[in-house]
Design an enzyme around this catalytic site. Structure first.
Site, PDB file in Angstrom:
ATOM      1  N   MET A   1     -11.602   4.810   5.314  1.00  0.00           N
ATOM      2  CA  MET A   1     -10.653   5.378   6.268  1.00  0.00           C
ATOM      3  C   MET A   1     -10.948   5.174   7.264  1.00  0.00           C
ATOM      4  SD  MET A   1      -8.075   6.564   4.227  1.00  0.00           S
ATOM      5  CE  MET A   1      -7.299   6.799   6.083  1.00  0.00           C
TER       6      MET A   1
ATOM      7  N   HIS B   1       0.658  -1.084   0.026  1.00  0.00           N
ATOM      8  CA  HIS B   1      -0.062   0.009  -0.069  1.00  0.00           C
ATOM      9  C   HIS B   1       0.870   1.220   0.024  1.00  0.00           C
ATOM     10  CE1 HIS B   1      -3.759   2.032   1.012  1.00  0.00           C
ATOM     11  NE2 HIS B   1      -2.978   2.739   1.791  1.00  0.00           N
TER      12      HIS B   1
ATOM     13  N   ASP C   1      -8.401   1.199   6.342  1.00  0.00           N
ATOM     14  CA  ASP C   1      -7.270   1.752   6.424  1.00  0.00           C
ATOM     15  C   ASP C   1      -7.102   2.820   7.359  1.00  0.00           C
ATOM     16  OD1 ASP C   1      -4.791   2.952   5.811  1.00  0.00           O
ATOM     17  OD2 ASP C   1      -5.390   3.830   3.866  1.00  0.00           O
ATOM     18  N   GLY C   2      -5.961   2.361   8.424  1.00  0.00           N
ATOM     19  CA  GLY C   2      -5.822   3.446   9.567  1.00  0.00           C
ATOM     20  C   GLY C   2      -6.146   2.744  10.955  1.00  0.00           C
ATOM     21  N   GLY C   3      -5.092   2.681  11.728  1.00  0.00           N
ATOM     22  CA  GLY C   3      -5.133   2.321  13.088  1.00  0.00           C
ATOM     23  C   GLY C   3      -5.176   0.868  13.229  1.00  0.00           C
TER      24      GLY C   3
ATOM     25  N   MET D   1      -4.297  10.639  -2.176  1.00  0.00           N
ATOM     26  CA  MET D   1      -4.917  11.583  -1.402  1.00  0.00           C
ATOM     27  C   MET D   1      -4.307  12.889  -1.770  1.00  0.00           C
ATOM     28  SD  MET D   1      -4.289   9.469   2.541  1.00  0.00           S
ATOM     29  CE  MET D   1      -3.117   8.599   1.549  1.00  0.00           C
TER      30      MET D   1
ATOM     31  N   GLY E   1      -3.812  11.278   6.215  1.00  0.00           N
ATOM     32  CA  GLY E   1      -2.816  12.242   6.410  1.00  0.00           C
ATOM     33  C   GLY E   1      -1.461  11.740   7.069  1.00  0.00           C
ATOM     34  N   PHE E   2      -1.479  10.797   8.130  1.00  0.00           N
ATOM     35  CA  PHE E   2      -0.465  10.336   8.868  1.00  0.00           C
ATOM     36  C   PHE E   2      -0.725   8.821   9.222  1.00  0.00           C
ATOM     37  CE2 PHE E   2      -1.346  14.911   9.626  1.00  0.00           C
ATOM     38  CZ  PHE E   2       0.141  15.391   9.284  1.00  0.00           C
ATOM     39  N   GLY E   3       0.399   8.220   9.583  1.00  0.00           N
ATOM     40  CA  GLY E   3       0.484   7.036  10.051  1.00  0.00           C
ATOM     41  C   GLY E   3       0.367   7.075  11.768  1.00  0.00           C
ATOM     42  N   GLY E   4       0.008   5.847  12.279  1.00  0.00           N
ATOM     43  CA  GLY E   4       0.200   5.685  13.759  1.00  0.00           C
ATOM     44  C   GLY E   4      -0.933   6.410  14.383  1.00  0.00           C
TER      45      GLY E   4
ATOM     46  N   MET F   1       0.451  11.814  -0.852  1.00  0.00           N
ATOM     47  CA  MET F   1      -0.077  12.905  -0.220  1.00  0.00           C
ATOM     48  C   MET F   1       0.408  14.212  -0.663  1.00  0.00           C
ATOM     49  SD  MET F   1      -0.174  11.682   3.623  1.00  0.00           S
ATOM     50  CE  MET F   1      -0.949   9.970   4.073  1.00  0.00           C
TER      51      MET F   1
ATOM     52  N   ASP G   1       0.849   5.368   0.111  1.00  0.00           N
ATOM     53  CA  ASP G   1       0.091   6.655   0.135  1.00  0.00           C
ATOM     54  C   ASP G   1       0.541   7.891  -0.373  1.00  0.00           C
ATOM     55  OD1 ASP G   1      -1.959   5.653   2.161  1.00  0.00           O
ATOM     56  OD2 ASP G   1      -0.174   4.814   3.270  1.00  0.00           O
TER      57      ASP G   1
ATOM     58  N   HIS H   1      -3.124   4.467  -3.173  1.00  0.00           N
ATOM     59  CA  HIS H   1      -3.869   5.347  -2.452  1.00  0.00           C
ATOM     60  C   HIS H   1      -3.654   6.948  -2.606  1.00  0.00           C
ATOM     61  CE1 HIS H   1      -6.321   6.377   1.514  1.00  0.00           C
ATOM     62  NE2 HIS H   1      -6.732   7.072   0.537  1.00  0.00           N
TER      63      HIS H   1
ATOM     64  N   GLY I   1       0.029   0.146   8.653  1.00  0.00           N
ATOM     65  CA  GLY I   1       1.327   0.581   8.530  1.00  0.00           C
ATOM     66  C   GLY I   1       2.122   0.571   9.694  1.00  0.00           C
ATOM     67  N   SER I   2       2.077   1.197  10.829  1.00  0.00           N
ATOM     68  CA  SER I   2       2.868   1.277  11.841  1.00  0.00           C
ATOM     69  C   SER I   2       2.361  -0.328  12.727  1.00  0.00           C
ATOM     70  CB  SER I   2       2.497   2.346  13.110  1.00  0.00           C
ATOM     71  OG  SER I   2       0.976   2.468  13.231  1.00  0.00           O
TER      72      SER I   2
HETATM   73  C1  DX5 Z   1      -3.261   7.446   6.302  1.00  0.00           C
HETATM   74  C2  DX5 Z   1      -2.760   6.385   5.263  1.00  0.00           C
HETATM   75  C3  DX5 Z   1      -2.610   5.116   5.903  1.00  0.00           C
HETATM   76  C4  DX5 Z   1      -1.530   4.879   6.932  1.00  0.00           C
HETATM   77  C5  DX5 Z   1      -2.017   3.983   7.695  1.00  0.00           C
HETATM   78  O1  DX5 Z   1      -3.709   8.640   5.792  1.00  0.00           O
HETATM   79  O2  DX5 Z   1      -3.738   6.479   4.221  1.00  0.00           O
HETATM   80  O3  DX5 Z   1      -2.201   4.194   4.844  1.00  0.00           O
HETATM   81  O4  DX5 Z   1      -0.239   4.711   6.295  1.00  0.00           O
HETATM   82  O5  DX5 Z   1      -1.223   3.817   8.821  1.00  0.00           O
HETATM   83  P1  DX5 Z   1      -1.500   3.409  10.241  1.00  0.00           P
HETATM   84  O6  DX5 Z   1      -1.655   1.735  10.048  1.00  0.00           O
HETATM   85  O7  DX5 Z   1      -0.197   3.214  10.971  1.00  0.00           O
HETATM   86  O8  DX5 Z   1      -2.648   3.818  10.760  1.00  0.00           O
HETATM   87 ZN    ZN Z   2      -3.670   4.633   2.671  1.00  0.00          ZN
END
Ligand code: DX5
Ligand code: ZN
Length: 225
Positions: free
Chosen positions: A137, A33, A175-177, A68, A142-145, A37, A35, A66, A197-198
């Site tokens: 989502m 995947h 996707d996310g968390g 964004m 916007g961000f991982g973690g 941005m 991202d 993906h 991701g994280s």
């Molecule tokens: C956030 C991204 C995600 C992100 C997920 O905007 O679309 O793909 O990398 O990261 P985690 O799994 O750490 O929430």
């Molecule tokens: Zn993503």
């Protein structure tokens, strides 16, 4: 239903991208995947087509891109040429969603559409027959973690029931968390493509983490909660 695990490179070590890609592939990733941005649709800026093309040169599994970015229709060819296998765009970022999705199809790529947490499912009601996958989502993009938004479980359930009722062969990507400890909840709700991701890159042993995710997925879908 088939289940797929898609590690998000956003949390990888960007200085060792090639190694990170082979490490998660060896660990059992089904998709990679990526991202994208632009600092406008979301506050963060990440990668463009040239990094996707670089990853494509050494990745063995399909690339799940993906987008964004605002006006994604302006960049579809560039990401298709770079080697994206799935291209996902947001309705919040484009005026003519159906046209943009049809263009992705014309380019020979799998078609994804993604919704921010606050965007209702009705935003994609009339394009469900144009897509292969809906990405929901489960954090604000916007961000991982970031932490998984628990209210998104109900949204996944609702979408899965709409898709089943319509008899459409559409995947639901969450996707996310998402991590080993909440992946069960997400698949039980009806998602079958899991981005993490994280939850993967933040652990020491990617193989062990992905194996544990798969075990939790298997258990969740074979036994009622
Ligand atoms: C956030 C991204 C995600 C992100 C997920 O905007 O679309 O793909 O990398 O990261 P985690 O799994 O750490 O929430
Ligand atoms: Zn993503």
């Amino acid at each position: 239903m088939d289940y797929y695990i898609a590690p998000s490179l956003l949390s990888a070590d960007f200085g060792r991208l090639a190694e990170e890609v082979s490490a998660v592939e060896k660990a059992g990733a089904d998709l990679i995947h990526l991202d994208v941005m632009d600092g406008r649709f979301v506050p963060n800026i990440t990668i463009g087509p040239s990094v996707v093309a670089a990853v494509k040169r050494y990745a063995k599994v399909p690339l799940d891109v993906h987008l964004m970015i605002v006006e994604p229709e302006r960049s579809l060819e560039a990401f298709a040429d770079a080697g994206a296998d799935v291209i996902t765009i947001h309705p919040e970022a484009t005026t003519h969603l159906q046209r943009a999705l049809a263009r992705v199809r014309e380019l020979g790529k799998k078609v994804g559409v993604s919704l921010n947490p606050s965007t209702p499912l009705s935003a994609i009601e009339w394009v469900l027959t144009d897509v292969d996958m809906v990405l929901l989502m489960t954090v604000n993009p916007g961000f991982g973690g970031q932490a998984f938004l628990p209210s998104m479980t109900g949204k996944i359930e609702l979408l899965r029931s709409q898709i089943s009722r319509a008899g459409l062969p559409v995947d639901i990507e969450a996707d996310g968390g998402i991590k080993t400890d909440n992946v069960a909840e997400v698949v039980r709700a009806g998602a079958n493509v899991i981005v993490s991701g994280s939850g993967i890159f933040g652990t020491k042993d990617y193989g062990k983490t992905i194996a544990e995710m798969r075990k939790n997925i298997r258990r969740a879908v074979s036994a009622p909660a």
